[in-house]
Design an enzyme around this catalytic site. Structure first.
Site, PDB file in Angstrom:
ATOM      1  N   GLY A 236       0.815  -1.215   0.000  1.00  0.00           N
ATOM      2  CA  GLY A 236       0.000   0.000   0.000  1.00  0.00           C
ATOM      3  C   GLY A 236       0.850   1.268   0.000  1.00  0.00           C
TER       4      GLY A 236
ATOM      5  N   ASP B  33       0.168  -9.162   1.756  1.00  0.00           N
ATOM      6  CA  ASP B  33      -0.849  -8.236   1.248  1.00  0.00           C
ATOM      7  C   ASP B  33      -1.797  -9.009   0.340  1.00  0.00           C
TER       8      ASP B  33
ATOM      9  N   ASP C  21      -4.677 -12.986   2.684  1.00  0.00           N
ATOM     10  CA  ASP C  21      -5.484 -12.168   3.580  1.00  0.00           C
ATOM     11  C   ASP C  21      -4.908 -12.354   4.983  1.00  0.00           C
TER      12      ASP C  21
ATOM     13  N   PHE D 174       0.163  -2.575   8.640  1.00  0.00           N
ATOM     14  CA  PHE D 174      -0.552  -1.549   7.870  1.00  0.00           C
ATOM     15  C   PHE D 174      -1.878  -2.069   7.322  1.00  0.00           C
TER      16      PHE D 174
ATOM     17  N   SER E 287      -4.281   6.270  13.858  1.00  0.00           N
ATOM     18  CA  SER E 287      -4.624   7.469  13.099  1.00  0.00           C
ATOM     19  C   SER E 287      -4.993   8.602  14.042  1.00  0.00           C
TER      20      SER E 287
ATOM     21  N   TYR F 220     -14.663   3.430  10.499  1.00  0.00           N
ATOM     22  CA  TYR F 220     -13.211   3.331  10.296  1.00  0.00           C
ATOM     23  C   TYR F 220     -12.466   3.784  11.548  1.00  0.00           C
TER      24      TYR F 220
ATOM     25  N   LYS G 217      -9.906   1.806  14.661  1.00  0.00           N
ATOM     26  CA  LYS G 217      -8.589   2.210  15.197  1.00  0.00           C
ATOM     27  C   LYS G 217      -8.641   2.331  16.723  1.00  0.00           C
TER      28      LYS G 217
ATOM     29  N   PHE H  51      -0.954  11.616  11.149  1.00  0.00           N
ATOM     30  CA  PHE H  51      -1.797  12.741  10.766  1.00  0.00           C
ATOM     31  C   PHE H  51      -2.060  12.631   9.248  1.00  0.00           C
TER      32      PHE H  51
ATOM     33  N   ASN I  89     -10.743  10.514  -2.684  1.00  0.00           N
ATOM     34  CA  ASN I  89     -11.460  11.176  -1.585  1.00  0.00           C
ATOM     35  C   ASN I  89     -10.573  12.213  -0.928  1.00  0.00           C
ATOM     36  N   ASN I  90      -9.273  11.943  -0.926  1.00  0.00           N
ATOM     37  CA  ASN I  90      -8.345  12.785  -0.158  1.00  0.00           C
ATOM     38  C   ASN I  90      -7.843  13.952  -0.988  1.00  0.00           C
TER      39      ASN I  90
ATOM     40  N   ARG J  48     -17.899  19.433   4.066  1.00  0.00           N
ATOM     41  CA  ARG J  48     -18.063  17.978   3.963  1.00  0.00           C
ATOM     42  C   ARG J  48     -18.485  17.449   5.337  1.00  0.00           C
TER      43      ARG J  48
HETATM   44  P1  NAD Z   1      -3.439   1.498   1.553  1.00  0.00           P
HETATM   45  O1  NAD Z   1      -4.855   1.108   1.290  1.00  0.00           O
HETATM   46  O2  NAD Z   1      -2.659   2.104   0.459  1.00  0.00           O
HETATM   47  O3  NAD Z   1      -2.626   0.248   2.123  1.00  0.00           O
HETATM   48  C1  NAD Z   1      -3.230  -0.777   2.872  1.00  0.00           C
HETATM   49  C2  NAD Z   1      -2.751  -2.102   2.300  1.00  0.00           C
HETATM   50  O4  NAD Z   1      -3.346  -3.159   3.063  1.00  0.00           O
HETATM   51  C3  NAD Z   1      -3.163  -2.300   0.841  1.00  0.00           C
HETATM   52  O5  NAD Z   1      -2.054  -2.735   0.090  1.00  0.00           O
HETATM   53  C4  NAD Z   1      -4.240  -3.389   0.922  1.00  0.00           C
HETATM   54  O6  NAD Z   1      -4.254  -4.199  -0.233  1.00  0.00           O
HETATM   55  C5  NAD Z   1      -3.811  -4.161   2.164  1.00  0.00           C
HETATM   56  N1  NAD Z   1      -4.883  -4.879   2.859  1.00  0.00           N
HETATM   57  C6  NAD Z   1      -6.094  -4.418   3.287  1.00  0.00           C
HETATM   58  N2  NAD Z   1      -6.771  -5.417   3.905  1.00  0.00           N
HETATM   59  C7  NAD Z   1      -5.981  -6.519   3.865  1.00  0.00           C
HETATM   60  C8  NAD Z   1      -6.122  -7.849   4.334  1.00  0.00           C
HETATM   61  N3  NAD Z   1      -7.239  -8.262   4.967  1.00  0.00           N
HETATM   62  N4  NAD Z   1      -5.105  -8.720   4.124  1.00  0.00           N
HETATM   63  C9  NAD Z   1      -3.976  -8.332   3.472  1.00  0.00           C
HETATM   64  N5  NAD Z   1      -3.779  -7.089   3.015  1.00  0.00           N
HETATM   65  C10 NAD Z   1      -4.771  -6.187   3.210  1.00  0.00           C
HETATM   66  O7  NAD Z   1      -3.476   2.477   2.838  1.00  0.00           O
HETATM   67  P2  NAD Z   1      -2.337   3.392   3.445  1.00  0.00           P
HETATM   68  O8  NAD Z   1      -2.704   4.799   3.199  1.00  0.00           O
HETATM   69  O9  NAD Z   1      -1.010   2.896   3.049  1.00  0.00           O
HETATM   70  O10 NAD Z   1      -2.608   3.129   4.992  1.00  0.00           O
HETATM   71  C11 NAD Z   1      -1.927   2.106   5.696  1.00  0.00           C
HETATM   72  C12 NAD Z   1      -2.479   2.042   7.110  1.00  0.00           C
HETATM   73  O11 NAD Z   1      -2.345   3.324   7.714  1.00  0.00           O
HETATM   74  C13 NAD Z   1      -3.954   1.678   7.196  1.00  0.00           C
HETATM   75  O12 NAD Z   1      -4.158   0.846   8.316  1.00  0.00           O
HETATM   76  C14 NAD Z   1      -4.620   3.019   7.404  1.00  0.00           C
HETATM   77  O13 NAD Z   1      -5.832   2.902   8.098  1.00  0.00           O
HETATM   78  C15 NAD Z   1      -3.583   3.758   8.222  1.00  0.00           C
HETATM   79  N6  NAD Z   1      -3.679   5.223   8.107  1.00  0.00           N
HETATM   80  C16 NAD Z   1      -3.602   5.818   6.891  1.00  0.00           C
HETATM   81  C17 NAD Z   1      -3.722   7.198   6.785  1.00  0.00           C
HETATM   82  C18 NAD Z   1      -3.662   7.900   5.454  1.00  0.00           C
HETATM   83  O14 NAD Z   1      -4.004   9.069   5.391  1.00  0.00           O
HETATM   84  N7  NAD Z   1      -3.230   7.254   4.388  1.00  0.00           N
HETATM   85  C19 NAD Z   1      -3.927   7.982   7.940  1.00  0.00           C
HETATM   86  C20 NAD Z   1      -3.983   7.342   9.168  1.00  0.00           C
HETATM   87  C21 NAD Z   1      -3.854   5.951   9.248  1.00  0.00           C
HETATM   88  N1  UFG Z   2     -10.794  18.472   0.978  1.00  0.00           N
HETATM   89  C1  UFG Z   2     -11.322  19.346   0.061  1.00  0.00           C
HETATM   90  N2  UFG Z   2     -11.645  18.867  -1.169  1.00  0.00           N
HETATM   91  C2  UFG Z   2     -11.451  17.562  -1.533  1.00  0.00           C
HETATM   92  C3  UFG Z   2     -10.886  16.678  -0.587  1.00  0.00           C
HETATM   93  C4  UFG Z   2     -10.573  17.167   0.661  1.00  0.00           C
HETATM   94  O1  UFG Z   2     -11.532  20.530   0.353  1.00  0.00           O
HETATM   95  O2  UFG Z   2     -11.788  17.188  -2.676  1.00  0.00           O
HETATM   96  C5  UFG Z   2     -10.433  18.978   2.300  1.00  0.00           C
HETATM   97  C6  UFG Z   2     -11.198  18.306   3.424  1.00  0.00           C
HETATM   98  O3  UFG Z   2     -12.428  18.941   3.633  1.00  0.00           O
HETATM   99  C7  UFG Z   2     -10.232  18.460   4.592  1.00  0.00           C
HETATM  100  C8  UFG Z   2      -8.853  18.436   3.929  1.00  0.00           C
HETATM  101  O4  UFG Z   2      -9.070  18.685   2.555  1.00  0.00           O
HETATM  102  O5  UFG Z   2     -10.419  19.706   5.182  1.00  0.00           O
HETATM  103  C9  UFG Z   2      -8.157  17.101   4.080  1.00  0.00           C
HETATM  104  O6  UFG Z   2      -9.045  16.073   3.661  1.00  0.00           O
HETATM  105  P1  UFG Z   2      -8.550  14.582   3.427  1.00  0.00           P
HETATM  106  O7  UFG Z   2      -9.746  13.798   2.975  1.00  0.00           O
HETATM  107  O8  UFG Z   2      -7.353  14.561   2.556  1.00  0.00           O
HETATM  108  O9  UFG Z   2      -8.061  14.124   4.872  1.00  0.00           O
HETATM  109  P2  UFG Z   2      -8.851  14.047   6.266  1.00  0.00           P
HETATM  110  O10 UFG Z   2      -8.135  14.943   7.214  1.00  0.00           O
HETATM  111  O11 UFG Z   2     -10.288  14.235   6.110  1.00  0.00           O
HETATM  112  O12 UFG Z   2      -8.645  12.498   6.678  1.00  0.00           O
HETATM  113  C10 UFG Z   2      -7.373  11.864   6.627  1.00  0.00           C
HETATM  114  C11 UFG Z   2      -7.545  10.387   6.276  1.00  0.00           C
HETATM  115  C12 UFG Z   2      -8.245   9.656   7.382  1.00  0.00           C
HETATM  116  C13 UFG Z   2      -7.529   9.875   8.680  1.00  0.00           C
HETATM  117  C14 UFG Z   2      -7.357  11.344   8.955  1.00  0.00           C
HETATM  118  C15 UFG Z   2      -6.469  11.529  10.160  1.00  0.00           C
HETATM  119  O13 UFG Z   2      -8.307  10.249   5.100  1.00  0.00           O
HETATM  120  O14 UFG Z   2      -8.231   8.269   7.125  1.00  0.00           O
HETATM  121  O15 UFG Z   2      -6.709  11.980   7.847  1.00  0.00           O
HETATM  122  O16 UFG Z   2      -6.394  12.853  10.512  1.00  0.00           O
HETATM  123  F1  UFG Z   2      -8.253   9.326   9.683  1.00  0.00           F
END
Ligand code: NAD
Ligand code: UFG
Length: 335
Positions: free
Chosen positions: A10, A31, A58, A80, A124, A148, A152, A177, A197-198, A291
């Site tokens: 990931g 993975d 899995d 992860f 998170s 979600y 955590k 963060f 989404n992000n 949002r």
């Molecule tokens: P990601 O989706 O890119 O990576 C997660 C990986 O886990 C993927 O490769 C997916 O295929 C694998 N996976 C999911 N379920 C599985 C299962 N049952 N068995 C085997 N593999 C599985 O996400 P990421 O952004 O790299 O996030 C990694 C971790 O960090 C996650 O637990 C996520 O909740 C946490 N996290 C991410 C963010 C963020 O903003 N990206 C913020 C806070 C926490």
């Molecule tokens: N935003 C926009 N337009 C978009 C997308 C996002 O204005 O199209 C704004 C959101 O409203 C927010 C900011 O950009 O104010 C950041 O949004 P993200 O969706 O990128 O991130 P979030 O802070 O909402 O959430 C992220 C991860 C969550 C995690 C959290 C931890 O997606 O999984 O950070 O702080 F839990």
């Protein structure tokens, strides 16, 4: 030492595998590729010159995971693997609870059978819930506003309970963060399926002409420019935090939480302006409504990680914007 990296294909996992391999660790990835691409391990190998061992499974499948531990001498695990889309977790909550909790429980049971006692977990900032005031510190009460986030909170509790019953076990709970940016090679980055989404992947796709415009979700928050503040950190800094956490786990036991962030809140509009300026590309945007579920500000107090993990985020917002843009351009050229 051999590190099992669940979810290692990931976004954050792949960058962490690069840092581990470059520091001389052996890496085993587990993975199921539900949210990642099968070519990621090979990309990791292109950067590091070393191919990680890969098990497509899995993590909730205890037989498959048993084999991984039987065939490899796993010294520690970075966990992860999980589903992470907040909106989707409200639509299909059972899938989130089943996947995120089952993977963790199966992993802990398997680690116990094989005598592995060191775990770094991807938590998170979402566990701070809606009531605490920024900057967040690790001693604040945890809660969540969506399934979600609850996974955590629950997993952190499971790990605390497990550590209380197993005093030799070490669980490092890393509260991330907002990781953005990409590997400077352009080979690894955040490449979600469908419409992102992000914020950062959305901005990058607008800049690349793949989406028409960004909607800024609200400019009427009580912040300096009315848009939301988040603590964005470079994914390579975040990846390095896992190496610090492994070193910490080597000499500590118990469940300990650490914020991984910069401590600085950046607004949505500031991020968009930096992206445009650093990369010299326009990012058309409109201001839309808020949002659901967004908080006005989310940023860390990162002192505990600095003092006890000896980790601080080093890269700048400009680095994050530049590397995200480089990644999407590299991706575009490959297609
Ligand atoms: P990601 O989706 O890119 O990576 C997660 C990986 O886990 C993927 O490769 C997916 O295929 C694998 N996976 C999911 N379920 C599985 C299962 N049952 N068995 C085997 N593999 C599985 O996400 P990421 O952004 O790299 O996030 C990694 C971790 O960090 C996650 O637990 C996520 O909740 C946490 N996290 C991410 C963010 C963020 O903003 N990206 C913020 C806070 C926490
Ligand atoms: N935003 C926009 N337009 C978009 C997308 C996002 O204005 O199209 C704004 C959101 O409203 C927010 C900011 O950009 O104010 C950041 O949004 P993200 O969706 O990128 O991130 P979030 O802070 O909402 O959430 C992220 C991860 C969550 C995690 C959290 C931890 O997606 O999984 O950070 O702080 F839990």
């Amino acid at each position: 030492m051999t590190i099992l990296v669940t979810g290692g294909a990931g976004y954050i996992g792949s960058h962490t595998c690069v840092e581990l391999l470059q520091k001389g660790y052996e890496v085993v990835i587990a993975d199921n590729f539900v949210n990642s691409s099968m070519d990621v391990p090979e990309r990791i190998a292109r950067i590091t010159g070393k191919m990680p061992k890969v098990f497509e499974l899995d993590v909730a499948d205890s037989h498959a995971l048993d084999l991984v531990f039987a065939e490899n001498h796993i010294g520690a695990v970075i966990h992860f693997a999980g589903l992470k889309a907040v909106g989707e977790s409200c639509q299909i909550p059972l899938r989130y609870y089943r996947n995120n909790l089952d993977t963790t429980l199966t992993l802990l049971e398997t680690m116990e059978r094989h005598g592995c006692k060191k775990l770094v977990f991807s938590s998170s900032a979402t566990v701070y819930g809606p009531k605490n005031e920024c900057p967040y510190t690790e001693d604040m009460p945890t809660s969540a506003t969506n399934p979600y986030g609850w996974t955590k909170v629950m997993i952190e509790q499971i790990l605390r309970d497990y550590c209380a019953a197993n005093p030799e076990f070490s669980a490092v709970l890393l509260r991330y963060f907002n990781p953005i940016g990409a590997h400077e090679s352009g080979l690894l980055g955040d490449d979600p399926n469908g419409i992102p989404n992000n914020l950062m992947p959305y901005v990058a796709r607008v800049a690349a002409g793949q989406l028409p415009r960004l909607t800024v979700f609200g400019d009427d928050y009580p912040t300096r420019d009315g848009s939301c503040l988040r603590d964005y950190l470079h994914v390579v800094d975040l990846a390095k935090g896992h190496l610090s956490a492994l070193e910490y786990a080597a000499s500590h036991t118990g469940a300990e939480a650490f914020n991984l962030g910069t401590g600085e809140g950046i607004s949505v509009l500031e991020l968009v302006h930096s992206f445009q300026e650093v990369n010299g590309v326009p990012v058309p945007f409109v201001i839309g409504g808020r949002r659901d579920g967004d908080l006005a500000e989310v940023y860390a107090n990162p002192s505990r990680a600095r003092e006890e993990l000896h980790w601080t985020a080093e890269k700048t917002l400009d680095d994050m914007c530049r590397d995200s843009w480089h990644f999407i351009q590299t991706r575009k050229a490959e297609r």
